[in-house]
Design a protein around this motif. Sequence first.
Motif, PDB file in Angstrom:
ATOM      1  N   ARG A 222      15.700 131.661  79.979  1.00  0.00           N
ATOM      2  CA  ARG A 222      16.687 132.642  80.439  1.00  0.00           C
ATOM      3  C   ARG A 222      17.950 131.886  80.862  1.00  0.00           C
ATOM      4  NH1 ARG A 222      14.754 134.801  85.191  1.00  0.00           N
ATOM      5  NH2 ARG A 222      15.444 136.946  84.932  1.00  0.00           N
ATOM      6  N   PRO A 223      18.739 131.402  79.915  1.00  0.00           N
ATOM      7  CA  PRO A 223      19.906 130.575  80.262  1.00  0.00           C
ATOM      8  C   PRO A 223      20.899 131.261  81.184  1.00  0.00           C
ATOM      9  CG  PRO A 223      19.436 130.478  77.897  1.00  0.00           C
ATOM     10  CD  PRO A 223      18.582 131.568  78.460  1.00  0.00           C
ATOM     11  N   TRP A 224      21.021 132.539  81.068  1.00  0.00           N
ATOM     12  CA  TRP A 224      22.006 133.278  81.857  1.00  0.00           C
ATOM     13  C   TRP A 224      21.731 133.234  83.351  1.00  0.00           C
ATOM     14  CZ3 TRP A 224      19.707 136.992  84.754  1.00  0.00           C
ATOM     15  CH2 TRP A 224      18.460 137.472  84.321  1.00  0.00           C
ATOM     16  N   ALA A 225      20.482 132.947  83.756  1.00  0.00           N
ATOM     17  CA  ALA A 225      20.108 133.070  85.166  1.00  0.00           C
ATOM     18  C   ALA A 225      20.440 131.833  86.002  1.00  0.00           C
ATOM     19  CB  ALA A 225      18.612 133.377  85.281  1.00  0.00           C
ATOM     20  N   TRP A 226      20.874 130.729  85.364  1.00  0.00           N
ATOM     21  CA  TRP A 226      21.250 129.539  86.125  1.00  0.00           C
ATOM     22  C   TRP A 226      22.705 129.653  86.532  1.00  0.00           C
ATOM     23  CZ3 TRP A 226      22.844 124.060  84.489  1.00  0.00           C
ATOM     24  CH2 TRP A 226      22.580 123.145  85.526  1.00  0.00           C
ATOM     25  N   TRP A 227      23.021 129.244  87.753  1.00  0.00           N
ATOM     26  CA  TRP A 227      24.362 129.432  88.295  1.00  0.00           C
ATOM     27  C   TRP A 227      25.351 128.331  87.905  1.00  0.00           C
ATOM     28  CZ3 TRP A 227      25.059 131.839  93.694  1.00  0.00           C
ATOM     29  CH2 TRP A 227      24.138 132.872  93.897  1.00  0.00           C
ATOM     30  N   HIS A 228      24.891 127.159  87.511  1.00  0.00           N
ATOM     31  CA  HIS A 228      25.728 125.964  87.520  1.00  0.00           C
ATOM     32  C   HIS A 228      26.410 125.615  86.203  1.00  0.00           C
ATOM     33  CE1 HIS A 228      25.199 124.904  91.579  1.00  0.00           C
ATOM     34  NE2 HIS A 228      24.099 124.200  91.504  1.00  0.00           N
ATOM     35  N   TRP A 229      26.593 126.558  85.314  1.00  0.00           N
ATOM     36  CA  TRP A 229      27.196 126.217  84.032  1.00  0.00           C
ATOM     37  C   TRP A 229      28.629 125.710  84.179  1.00  0.00           C
ATOM     38  CZ3 TRP A 229      23.844 125.165  80.679  1.00  0.00           C
ATOM     39  CH2 TRP A 229      22.659 125.897  80.576  1.00  0.00           C
ATOM     40  N   GLY A 230      29.310 126.109  85.209  1.00  0.00           N
ATOM     41  CA  GLY A 230      30.672 125.638  85.422  1.00  0.00           C
ATOM     42  C   GLY A 230      30.765 124.190  85.848  1.00  0.00           C
ATOM     43  N   MET A 231      29.637 123.594  86.273  1.00  0.00           N
ATOM     44  CA  MET A 231      29.620 122.192  86.696  1.00  0.00           C
ATOM     45  C   MET A 231      28.821 121.321  85.736  1.00  0.00           C
ATOM     46  SD  MET A 231      29.409 122.340  90.859  1.00  0.00           S
ATOM     47  CE  MET A 231      27.843 123.202  90.948  1.00  0.00           C
ATOM     48  N   TRP A 232      28.613 121.819  84.530  1.00  0.00           N
ATOM     49  CA  TRP A 232      27.764 121.136  83.557  1.00  0.00           C
ATOM     50  C   TRP A 232      28.201 119.697  83.309  1.00  0.00           C
ATOM     51  CZ3 TRP A 232      23.204 121.529  81.393  1.00  0.00           C
ATOM     52  CH2 TRP A 232      22.935 120.920  80.169  1.00  0.00           C
ATOM     53  N   GLU A 233      29.482 119.470  83.073  1.00  0.00           N
ATOM     54  CA  GLU A 233      29.947 118.114  82.764  1.00  0.00           C
ATOM     55  C   GLU A 233      29.735 117.150  83.922  1.00  0.00           C
ATOM     56  OE1 GLU A 233      31.844 120.761  82.128  1.00  0.00           O
ATOM     57  OE2 GLU A 233      32.506 120.679  80.031  1.00  0.00           O
ATOM     58  N   GLN A 234      29.841 117.652  85.151  1.00  0.00           N
ATOM     59  CA  GLN A 234      29.669 116.776  86.304  1.00  0.00           C
ATOM     60  C   GLN A 234      28.201 116.452  86.578  1.00  0.00           C
ATOM     61  OE1 GLN A 234      31.566 119.559  86.138  1.00  0.00           O
ATOM     62  NE2 GLN A 234      33.190 119.557  87.694  1.00  0.00           N
ATOM     63  N   MET A 235      27.316 117.415  86.347  1.00  0.00           N
ATOM     64  CA  MET A 235      25.917 117.249  86.724  1.00  0.00           C
ATOM     65  C   MET A 235      25.065 116.643  85.618  1.00  0.00           C
ATOM     66  SD  MET A 235      25.252 120.911  88.637  1.00  0.00           S
ATOM     67  CE  MET A 235      23.593 120.472  89.180  1.00  0.00           C
ATOM     68  N   TRP A 236      25.432 116.857  84.369  1.00  0.00           N
ATOM     69  CA  TRP A 236      24.556 116.538  83.237  1.00  0.00           C
ATOM     70  C   TRP A 236      25.142 115.412  82.408  1.00  0.00           C
ATOM     71  CZ3 TRP A 236      24.827 116.728  77.846  1.00  0.00           C
ATOM     72  CH2 TRP A 236      23.605 116.749  77.157  1.00  0.00           C
ATOM     73  N   GLN A 237      24.277 114.522  81.947  1.00  0.00           N
ATOM     74  CA  GLN A 237      24.689 113.449  81.042  1.00  0.00           C
ATOM     75  C   GLN A 237      23.808 113.485  79.799  1.00  0.00           C
ATOM     76  OE1 GLN A 237      23.519 112.260  84.356  1.00  0.00           O
ATOM     77  NE2 GLN A 237      25.496 112.995  85.109  1.00  0.00           N
ATOM     78  N   PRO A 238      24.381 113.255  78.632  1.00  0.00           N
ATOM     79  CA  PRO A 238      23.567 113.223  77.416  1.00  0.00           C
ATOM     80  C   PRO A 238      22.663 112.000  77.411  1.00  0.00           C
ATOM     81  CG  PRO A 238      25.813 112.545  76.931  1.00  0.00           C
ATOM     82  CD  PRO A 238      25.812 113.022  78.354  1.00  0.00           C
ATOM     83  N   ALA A 239      21.574 112.117  76.706  1.00  0.00           N
ATOM     84  CA  ALA A 239      20.622 111.000  76.609  1.00  0.00           C
ATOM     85  C   ALA A 239      21.084 110.013  75.538  1.00  0.00           C
ATOM     86  CB  ALA A 239      19.237 111.526  76.270  1.00  0.00           C
ATOM     87  N   THR A 240      20.889 108.726  75.804  1.00  0.00           N
ATOM     88  CA  THR A 240      21.207 107.711  74.813  1.00  0.00           C
ATOM     89  C   THR A 240      19.988 107.341  73.989  1.00  0.00           C
ATOM     90  OG1 THR A 240      20.796 105.990  76.478  1.00  0.00           O
ATOM     91  CG2 THR A 240      23.060 106.748  76.201  1.00  0.00           C
ATOM     92  N   GLY A 241      18.823 107.763  74.447  1.00  0.00           N
ATOM     93  CA  GLY A 241      17.588 107.508  73.719  1.00  0.00           C
ATOM     94  C   GLY A 241      16.626 108.637  73.984  1.00  0.00           C
ATOM     95  N   LYS A 242      15.355 108.406  73.871  1.00  0.00           N
ATOM     96  CA  LYS A 242      14.356 109.425  74.115  1.00  0.00           C
ATOM     97  C   LYS A 242      14.322 109.770  75.584  1.00  0.00           C
ATOM     98  CE  LYS A 242       9.455 110.538  73.411  1.00  0.00           C
ATOM     99  NZ  LYS A 242       8.135 110.036  72.946  1.00  0.00           N
ATOM    100  N   VAL A 243      14.329 111.064  75.900  1.00  0.00           N
ATOM    101  CA  VAL A 243      14.298 111.522  77.294  1.00  0.00           C
ATOM    102  C   VAL A 243      12.858 111.720  77.703  1.00  0.00           C
ATOM    103  CG1 VAL A 243      15.046 113.303  78.896  1.00  0.00           C
ATOM    104  CG2 VAL A 243      16.522 112.631  77.007  1.00  0.00           C
ATOM    105  N   THR A 244      12.425 110.989  78.730  1.00  0.00           N
ATOM    106  CA  THR A 244      11.064 111.148  79.242  1.00  0.00           C
ATOM    107  C   THR A 244      11.087 111.121  80.752  1.00  0.00           C
ATOM    108  OG1 THR A 244      10.691 108.755  79.142  1.00  0.00           O
ATOM    109  CG2 THR A 244       9.994 110.053  77.253  1.00  0.00           C
ATOM    110  N   GLY A 245      10.452 112.108  81.366  1.00  0.00           N
ATOM    111  CA  GLY A 245      10.301 112.130  82.817  1.00  0.00           C
ATOM    112  C   GLY A 245      11.624 112.099  83.538  1.00  0.00           C
ATOM    113  N   SER A 246      11.692 111.253  84.575  1.00  0.00           N
ATOM    114  CA  SER A 246      12.917 111.121  85.361  1.00  0.00           C
ATOM    115  C   SER A 246      13.235 109.656  85.548  1.00  0.00           C
ATOM    116  CB  SER A 246      12.744 111.806  86.728  1.00  0.00           C
ATOM    117  OG  SER A 246      11.761 111.136  87.475  1.00  0.00           O
ATOM    118  N   ASN A 247      14.490 109.353  85.674  1.00  0.00           N
ATOM    119  CA  ASN A 247      14.942 107.983  85.871  1.00  0.00           C
ATOM    120  C   ASN A 247      15.711 107.851  87.174  1.00  0.00           C
ATOM    121  OD1 ASN A 247      13.892 107.291  83.449  1.00  0.00           O
ATOM    122  ND2 ASN A 247      15.820 107.234  82.349  1.00  0.00           N
ATOM    123  N   VAL A 248      15.580 106.721  87.824  1.00  0.00           N
ATOM    124  CA  VAL A 248      16.353 106.468  89.029  1.00  0.00           C
ATOM    125  C   VAL A 248      17.763 106.085  88.631  1.00  0.00           C
ATOM    126  CG1 VAL A 248      16.535 104.990  91.056  1.00  0.00           C
ATOM    127  CG2 VAL A 248      14.315 105.753  90.308  1.00  0.00           C
TER     128      VAL A 248
END
Length: 304
Positions: free
Chosen positions: A278-304
């Motif tokens: 349900r993409p519409w239900a998340w509030w933060h689309w206006g801050m996408w560039e600040q909060m999100w970074q594209p992956a340079t390789g395979k995305v697994t779990g979480s990274n520090v």
Amino acid sequence: MAAHRMNGDWRLDWAFPALGRLPTTLPWRLVRWLGRDAPVVRRETEGFLQRRFGQVFPRATPVQHRQWARAHLDMLATEMLDAAALHRMGRPGGPRIELTGWEHVQALQQTGQGFILVLNHYDRLLAAAIALALRGLKLHIMTMPVVDNPGLTTAQRDFILRKIAALTKITGGQWRLSNESLRPLHEGLRKGQAWVILADAWSPDFARMRRHAFLGGYLSLPTGIERLARSTGAALLHGRTRSLAPDRLAVLVEALPSDPEMAIDSVIQRLDSDVRERPWAWWHWGMWEQMWQPATGKVTGSNV
């Protein structure tokens, strides 16, 4: 960002409060026609959201992108009505809230262990705290600064302050800001109190961040919740809200792993699944560039 504008002060000052006083749940079915913002701003925001959804979900059709954008605007308007009529949430004549998972709260109350109710900026986020408060739970709330927030107009600031005052009246607890001393929060959790904190709260001023796998890349979020839980021994519960209709909400409270980092990873994994559905239900689309970074390789779990 267009998605975060909230113009039209007359709506905040009297339209939403007046609508919230109308009897029955009719206001929640009408509020989408009022809208959170003026028509010109809504059109601009709808276009912005369509472009954002096209960027993040390229496999969806333009028709879906437009439907999601309009659903997002409807959700924001409905949440504004919620905020203007919080005392009616979960009560006769107001939106019905169906709560699942109360037993997790009861188990912690029986042992006297403090806990943090972890929420995200997803759907009608105040419903979870209200649902628990209506069961008799006293909840304390920590938010980001409001009065000193330069991004808010006077009308927006006053509206938010009224919302927080109404919410704390319902939950019976105190309200603390993230830039204030955290000593009351630490002491309260150690004494068995329950606190509400948003996992996806975000500011460029946050110093300690951790990356989480999210929508094919990484979402950078503050580590405050996990550090609080580790230092105080508090448990973590996850509250999720799903709108079944404008006047009918389902709240699910889930127990989380005892390890704080694993717990927050689980919360963001669930957010990833919810946003994909349900993409519409998340509030933060206006801050996408600040909060999100594209992956340079395979995305697994979480990274520090």
